[in-house]
Design an enzyme around this catalytic site. Structure first.
Site, PDB file in Angstrom:
ATOM      1  N   GLU A  18       1.025  -1.287   0.264  1.00 18.86           N
ATOM      2  CA  GLU A  18       0.025   0.169  -0.032  1.00 18.86           C
ATOM      3  C   GLU A  18       0.835   1.385   0.177  1.00 18.86           C
ATOM      4  OE1 GLU A  18      -2.571  -0.326   3.005  1.00 18.86           O
ATOM      5  OE2 GLU A  18      -4.613  -1.491   2.503  1.00 18.86           O
ATOM      6  N   GLU A  44      -6.630  -7.874  -0.564  1.00 17.72           N
ATOM      7  CA  GLU A  44      -7.103  -7.701   1.277  1.00 17.72           C
ATOM      8  C   GLU A  44      -8.521  -6.797   1.245  1.00 17.72           C
ATOM      9  OE1 GLU A  44      -4.940  -5.615   3.212  1.00 17.72           O
ATOM     10  OE2 GLU A  44      -3.009  -5.631   1.938  1.00 17.72           O
TER      11      GLU A  44
HETATM   12  C1  GLA Z   1      -4.520  -2.515   4.910  1.00 13.83           C
HETATM   13  C2  GLA Z   1      -2.589  -3.621   5.183  1.00 13.83           C
HETATM   14  C3  GLA Z   1      -2.631  -5.058   5.540  1.00 13.83           C
HETATM   15  C4  GLA Z   1      -3.953  -4.330   6.651  1.00 13.83           C
HETATM   16  C5  GLA Z   1      -5.160  -4.584   6.862  1.00 13.83           C
HETATM   17  C6  GLA Z   1      -5.947  -4.369   7.679  1.00 13.83           C
HETATM   18  O1  GLA Z   1      -4.331  -2.984   4.218  1.00 13.83           O
HETATM   19  O2  GLA Z   1      -2.257  -3.547   3.677  1.00 13.83           O
HETATM   20  O3  GLA Z   1      -1.755  -5.733   6.465  1.00 13.83           O
HETATM   21  O4  GLA Z   1      -3.523  -3.977   8.079  1.00 13.83           O
HETATM   22  O5  GLA Z   1      -5.173  -2.799   6.347  1.00 13.83           O
HETATM   23  O6  GLA Z   1      -7.214  -3.666   7.669  1.00 13.83           O
END
Ligand code: GLA
Ligand code: ZN
Length: 673
Positions: A153, A312
């Site tokens: 991210e 995710e």
């Molecule tokens: C982000 C991160 C993950 C985790 C999620 C939790 O998307 O990439 O590592 O911390 O948030 O919602």
């Protein structure tokens, strides 16, 4: 260039972030057995593992990762292998404290969380390249390896660093972009408030100033920060391409506009082999399934329409909002399959097993603290089976009905300080127009203002404060050639340096809209205006009004009260073969429906009145078939007309006539050719 699909994956991706380093190695067998029970096909590993892979400078330990990848491979589970460059070890910061980023107020962040990175820092860049090189060298030919997951991210939690190293790097960026200091002075309008620079050396990042700083400088700094992160991504990607040809490279985006605002995903989409995205429901009272659909459509669009991957999402609640409700029964599946309908070739989660320790122990996971005797686990297992039956949708493409223009640079510019009204928010306009289109059951592609729009009968422009001459020409040609355009207020106002286009507003869009705007008159908090339209229909607007002078456009809706009373509120301009609409006040999603209905008629889009509200209908099509996804977000059973016979993939039943979709359920029909 490697193919975009994870190597060796023959089904949709189903799985999640797997962080076995948080567990004794004796538990791994159990994890993998349960993964098989749930139908997991791929997991993401190693994303935060730098401190384990390199416990001391230059001392590496790949043994555990060798064993882990071996175990996954033996069990037929593909690996999405992270480069751990979002989490440099403590020893690294001890040696290079200046790699910790600095805020605009001059505060240097500390080690002890994650993502504390100054992307200009040479030691960081070198160390990141080194660990990436070692991973690529060691695992390039590993039979489990399907995909590289670079970093995590980009853009959150730190969107920009303001340290001295970044100041020097920013000056180099300015030199490349503008060549001379005079060109910078000109672009930034530095004559204002005596901000003129005598040399590039005098320029700093837009750090905290006594009152508002130079807006064009702030805008350029956002471009610089984004470009700097991208540079670091590209460096890692090129190492991986060179050492591990044939393995696609991704980095997980966060396209939801409420979750990351610092990355220009149009530019990033061109750099990755496979676009992947993280999405979390924001439970602030808005309709979460609409926000989800919007993020999924935006992700597909930055992927150029190609299949992408939901990297995710959450199986249940998250733990970083003020209140984190669990998902209702069936909600996880509806979320996952809505992403799939909108182009994701799979559904991955954060994370596989819920952590016992650390900051995310109350974040849900596929395997919860409650274990396998739980509703959540049973729904995960069911979803795994459903995803398996959707294998035929792989590599097909979502079909869109209309386009919404979106430009991160314009958003950044519009969010700068000292605007006519702080209540006008570009993201809110995008959300509301999107919601209105969603409620008309239209599938939306997002497009950049300079993209070819000729494929779309309808193009909506919710907020394009910054519009280049090229964008203006593009929109004009689109309408002249028969397109229908709908533009919201405060669009076409400034150029790429936040300088107002010469002449009356909306400078860049005067011609195409057939009007000028003499004056803005934003409303006070809580104030509203009424507007009257065809057949005496009435709507209520708020936030914004303005004095519109038609110059070729016809008035369709008129202000009834306020400073603009009696003057045009919504106009239509026929130009060439097409039509351009202008909406000069803020209307909510429900009010916008009236305008979009008429514009939709202009565009020749047939209304889908037979579909109930909150029943999502999306189509994917390709060589393997023509698939109709129906996602029922309501608590009533519904029937949806089918245009042809087909086979429902989740139940295996034949479908014809009217397809029954139970309350909260999902159906996917493979329509007969
Ligand atoms: C982000 C991160 C993950 C985790 C999620 C939790 O998307 O990439 O590592 O911390 O948030 O919602
Ligand atoms: Zn820095």
């Amino acid at each position: 260039m490697p193919d975009h699909a994870p190597k060796g994956l023959t089904r949709l991706a189903f799985g999640g972030d797997y962080n076995p380093e948080q567990w004794p190695e004796s538990d791994w067998q159990d994890d993998v057995r349960l993964m098989r029970e749930a139908g997991v096909t791929m997991v993401s590993v190693g994303i935060f593992s730098w401190a384990l892979l390199e416990p001391a400078p230059g001392a590496h330990d790949f043994g555990w990762l060798d064993r882990l990848l071996g175990l996954l491979h033996e069990n037929g589970i593909r690996a999405d292998l992270g480069t751990p460059t979002v989490a440099p070890p403590a020893w690294f910061y001890r040696a290079h404290p200046d790699a910790l980023p600095v805020t605009a107020d001059g505060v240097r962040y500390e080690f002890g969380s994650r993502g504390a990175i100054c992307h200009s820092n040479p030691a960081y860049r070198e160390a990141a390249a080194d660990i990436t090189t070692r991973l690529a060298t060691r695992y390039a030919d590993h039979p489990a390896l399907a995909l590289w997951h670079v970093h995590n991210e980009y853009g959150v939690p730190v969107s920009a660093c303001y340290c001295d190293g970044c100041a020097a790097h920013f000056r180099r960026w300015l030199e490349t972009t503008y060549e001379t200091v005079d060109a910078v002075n000109e672009a930034w309008g530095a004559a204002f408030w005596g901000q003129r620079y005598g040399s590039l050396d005098e320029i700093n990042p837009p750090r905290t100033t006594p009152t508002v700083g130079n807006p064009a400088q702030a805008l350029d700094y956002r471009r610089f920060a984004d470009a700097t992160m991208r540079e670091n991504f590209v460096r890692e990607r090129d190492i991986l391409h060179r050492l591990a040809p044939g393995i696609p490279v991704t980095t997980n985006f966060m396209t939801a506009l409420s979750q990351c605002d610092s990355v220009d995903y149009w530019a990033w989409g061109r750099e990755v082999d496979l676009v992947s995205n993280d999405h979390y429901l924001i439970t602030d009272g808005r309709r979460t399934h609409v926000n989800l659909a919007m993020a999924a459509d935006l992700t597909r669009s930055v992927a150029g329409g190609a299949p992408w991957l939901l990297m995710e999402h959450a199986a249940g609640g998250v733990n970083w909002q003020p209140r984190n409700p669990a998902k209702a029964p069936g909600e996880m599946a509806r979320n996952s399959l809505s992403h799939v309908a909108r182009g994701s070739d799979g559904a991955m989660f954060f994370q596989w097993r819920q952590s016992r320790r650390g900051a995310e122990k109350f974040h849900s996971a596929m395997l919860p603290h409650a274990g396998t005797e739980s509703r959540l686990w049973r729904e995960v297992v069911q979803l795994g089976a459903d995803i398996e039956s959707l294998t035929p949708v792989r590599d097909t493409r979502t079909v869109a009905d209309a386009a919404v223009l979106w430009d991160w640079h314009s958003w950044w510019a519009q969010a700068l300080e000292w605007r006519p009204s702080e209540d006008h928010d570009a993201r809110e306009r995008a959300d509301s127009f999107y919601e209105a289109l969603y409620d008309r059951h239209l599938t939306v592609d997002f497009a950049h203002p300079e993209d070819d729009l000729s494929a779309y009968p309808l193009v909506v422009v919710p907020a394009l404060y910054l519009a280049t001459e090229a964008a203006a020409r593009n929109l004009r040609e689109y309408v002249e050639n028969g397109g229908t355009l709908v533009v919201s207020y405060f669009s076409g106002i400034v150029d790429e340096h936040d300088a107002v286009h010469p002449g009356p507003y909306p400078g860049a869009l005067r011609d195409v809209l057939g009007l000028t705007v003499e004056e803005f008159s934003p409303l006070l908090a809580g104030e509203t205006v009424r507007i009257t339209g065809p057949d005496g229909a009435r709507l209520t607007g708020d936030v914004w009004t303005e004095i519109v002078v038609p110059r070729g456009a016809e008035t369709v809706w008129t202000y009834e009260d306020g400073l603009a009373a009696g003057r045009p509120a919504v106009t239509r301009h026929r130009l060439g073969e097409g039509t351009a609409w202008y909406v000069s006040t803020r209307l909510g999603a429900r009010e916008l429906d009236a305008i979009l209905g008429t514009a939709g008629d202009d565009a020749g889009i047939a209304p889908r009145a037979e579909l109930p509200r909150d029943v999502e209908v999306v189509r994917r099509t390709g060589a393997s078939g023509n698939f109709l996804f129906v996602i029922n977000h309501t608590d009533a059973d519904v029937k949806v007309p089918l245009e042809s016979h087909g086979t429902e993939l989740l139940t295996g039943e034949r479908a014809a006539g009217r397809l029954a979709v139970p309350a909260g359920g999902v159906r996917v029909v493979n329509l007969d050719a």
